[in-house]
Design an enzyme around this catalytic site. Structure first.
Site, mmCIF file in Angstrom:
data_model
loop_
_atom_site.group_PDB
_atom_site.id
_atom_site.type_symbol
_atom_site.label_atom_id
_atom_site.label_comp_id
_atom_site.label_asym_id
_atom_site.label_seq_id
_atom_site.Cartn_x
_atom_site.Cartn_y
_atom_site.Cartn_z
ATOM 1 N N ARG A 288 0.858 -1.182 0.000
ATOM 2 C CA ARG A 288 0.000 0.000 0.000
ATOM 3 C C ARG A 288 0.899 1.237 0.000
ATOM 4 N NH1 ARG A 288 -1.358 2.693 4.532
ATOM 5 N NH2 ARG A 288 -1.361 0.897 5.911
ATOM 6 N N HIS A 292 -3.786 4.210 4.607
ATOM 7 C CA HIS A 292 -4.826 3.192 4.752
ATOM 8 C C HIS A 292 -6.165 3.745 4.276
ATOM 9 C CE1 HIS A 292 -7.156 -0.093 6.407
ATOM 10 N NE2 HIS A 292 -7.891 0.776 7.088
ATOM 11 N N TYR A 301 4.095 5.824 11.205
ATOM 12 C CA TYR A 301 4.408 4.453 11.601
ATOM 13 C C TYR A 301 5.283 3.676 10.609
ATOM 14 C CZ TYR A 301 0.265 3.584 8.645
ATOM 15 O OH TYR A 301 -0.641 3.555 7.617
#
Length: 395
Positions: A288, A292, A301
């Site tokens: 990805r 998200h 993160y």
């Protein structure tokens, strides 16, 4: 390495002694324990070079240069639609959007492997699969704008409505597959989910039922490395495709950025299902590249270096390199496709802004077949609240 039976018994009794025994083992000089990499099906390298595969080549023998151009077009159009949706959300036209950026090959390859009579159960990110199934892209946006609960008839394209509840669609797919098996239909079902959903109990239950009842279903896991902010290694000790072994059916890991390999592997898995050989787990190993959803900030993160490394494996760039180097595809094709994608972006933008707001009282309809006193009370309270606005536009 071997240990005597006394040491072995003591270590089995005591976790502390077991850990100490491990520490006492010394590696041979000059040798390191090499981590064995999972087997990965790949037909097109990140550099755009075709490689042979004795098992899966036969599933793409019909793929011509025109077919490859068609797959390339699918991926470009899916990415352009997705980019427009992200922009629309940033402009306040959509409440939320889950981007597919980086996962175009996994979706287009698997989507084009299905037949018209197959049935697809998506999550909420399968925009490329929807494109392949003939769902109008503008229909995907109504739910994210808050004007409907889906926007398309699932039976028109055998493409189920998007599922927001993580993993539940695998149960729906398994039940549907068991049903068509009892009907004797010559078709298959494919259920999409992500690496994060693989930790859900619904998915494990689906694996159990599909294996026991030999359901004609393909579980297609898009492992994009991150379940929101949790990396895959915090969810599983083994590669995801190996989980299928414990349930009694095969699993395979495919390069999810290789549209040709995804097409071949998914065709193989769907063929198994139609031939009565039961379920298959396909793990499309992809990435990805965006957030998200548009409410997420991936910079908090994960490292930029990771994203940059995966950008070098971009599925669209990979196929374009092959088309430019090994086919007669000229620059005119890419130029015309760019113009076509911009036309799609404009159409999507105009369609979203033209969507009418729904009747706000409609949410109280069809909650119960015969009505309900509590719903009637809530409807009356909400109507009074709407009527309280001075401009009278609330109702």
């Amino acid at each position: 390495m071997t240990v005597d039976s006394a040491d072995s018994t003591a270590a089995a009794r005591s976790p502390r002694k077991r850990a100490a025994a491990k520490k006492s083992v010394k590696k041979a000089p000059g040798k390191t324990a090499a981590k064995q990499q999972p087997e990965l099906v790949q037909l097109l390298t990140p550099e755009g070079e075709r490689v042979k595969d004795a098992t899966y080549d036969k599933y793409v023998t019909d793929v011509t240069d025109d077919s490859l151009r068609g797959l390339y077009r699918d991926m470009v159009m899916a990415r352009r639609f997705d980019a427009e949706a992200v922009t629309l959300q940033r402009q306040g036209e959509l409440g939320l959007w889950p981007s597919l950026l980086g996962q175009e090959a996994a979706q287009v390859g698997s989507g084009r492997a299905t037949r018209d009579d197959d049935y697809v159960f998506p999550t909420y990110r399968e925009h490329g699969v929807a494109w392949c199934r003939g769902v109008d892209p503008t229909n995907l946006l109504g739910m994210f704008r808050g004007v409907n609960n889906g926007g398309w008839d699932p039976n028109t394209n055998n493409f189920h409505l998007y599922t927001i509840v993580i993993g539940s669609q695998t149960l729906h797919a398994t039940g549907y597959a068991m049903g068509i098996a009892k009907d004797g239909a010559d078709s298959a079902v494919i259920a999409y989910f992500g690496d994060g959903a693989s930790s859900q109990g619904d998915v494990a239950e689906s694996f159990t039922f599909s294996a026991v009842y030999n359901a004609p279903v393909v579980f297609f896991c898009q492992n994009n490395q991150w379940a929101i902010s949790e990396p895959t290694e915090k969810q599983t000790r083994v590669p995801l495709y190996q989980r299928a072994q414990g349930f009694g059916f095969p699993g395979v890991r495919v390069d999810g950025n290789d549209v040709l390999a995804v097409l071949a592997v998914t065709r193989w898995a769907l063929e198994r299902a139609r031939d009565g050989e039961g379920p298959t787990l396909v793990e499309a190993f992809t990435y990805r590249m965006g957030a998200h959803t548009t409410s997420d900030d991936p910079t908090k993160y994960r490292a930029d270096e990771e994203r940059v490394a995966w950008e070098a494996k971009d599925p669209i760039l990979r196929l374009r390199t092959y088309l430019e180097n090994h086919t007669d595809t000229g620059e005119e094709f890419f130029t015309e496709l760019e113009a076509e994608s911009e036309t799609l972006g404009k159409r999507v933008r105009e369609a979203v802004r033209a969507m009418e707001d729904p009747d706000r009282m409609a949410m109280f309809e069809n909650a119960y077949a015969d009505g309900h006193a509590l719903v009637d009370e809530e409807r009356a309270q909400f109507a009074a609240y709407q009527a309280s606005f001075a401009d009278g536009e609330g109702a």
